[in-house]
Write a protein that holds these residues in place. Structure first.
Motif: not given
Length: 204
Positions: A162, A155, A166
């Motif tokens: 990302s 991430k 996440e």
């Protein structure tokens, strides 16, 4: 004799080459992200299978030679990963702080080593997701925690993905909590070789 590539390639040629490369690379990355998502759902299924397992079949572990070989390689690579993390981390740093430090200090070689070993680990993680891993609950938990930490690092490393990592990290964390709740109910069971919790190693 010097080669002037501009003599051979026009601007449209460059654009076509770039678009072809981008398309190939994009497809490769999408395929990899899709596989990682499929891997998570495989583990989700294994936790469900563990929840509704037959007690009479619990100790019937299918330990094939190939499974044991892959497990040994995976655990060896995991230890290498943990050692790298400990070497790269400064005192008191979290994993995401460590990654940001490596990035801003332009530690390209360390980042490349870390990325390579994480890719190898994800290949193993995918392999085990297609085995009857619910028969090995402690090993299943180890993998889930490892995947969670790899997602956290990815991430931070890959900003364009990302949000994906996440969400994947959050889902693995929830899966860990779910499995821990199930394992607490059978805390009297004795496993031959319990695996030390990964986060204890990573954050020690």
């Amino acid at each position: 004799m010097t080669n002037n590539f501009d003599e051979y390639f026009s601007e449209s040629d460059y654009e076509e080459i770039y678009c072809d490369w981008y398309e190939i690379e994009g497809k490769r990355k999408i395929k990899e992200l899709s596989r990682q998502l499929r891997t998570f759902f495989n583990y989700k299924k294994e936790v469900i299978r563990y929840r509704f397992r037959s007690e009479s079949n619990f100790n019937t572990l299918e330990l094939t030679t190939n499974f044991l070989t892959q497990k040994q390689k995976f655990e060896s690579l995991s230890n290498e990963f943990i050692t790298l993390i400990k070497n790269f981390k400064n005192q008191g740093q979290s994993l995401d702080e460590m990654v940001r430090f490596l990035y801003y200090e332009n530690k390209a070689s360390q980042i490349n080593v870390l990325s390579t070993i994480m890719d190898k680990l994800f290949s193993f993680i995918h392999y085990f997701s297609e085995e009857n891993i619910h028969n090995h609950p402690e090993f299943l938990r180890f993998i889930i925690i490892l995947a969670q930490n790899i997602c956290l690092i990815k991430k931070c490393l890959y900003s364009q993905f990302s949000e994906f990592y996440e969400e994947l990290e959050i889902n693995y964390r929830a899966l860990e909590v779910e499995l821990d709740g199930l394992l607490e109910k059978i805390s009297d069971l004795k496993f031959k070789k319990p695996i030390k919790r990964l986060e204890e190693k990573l954050h020690s």
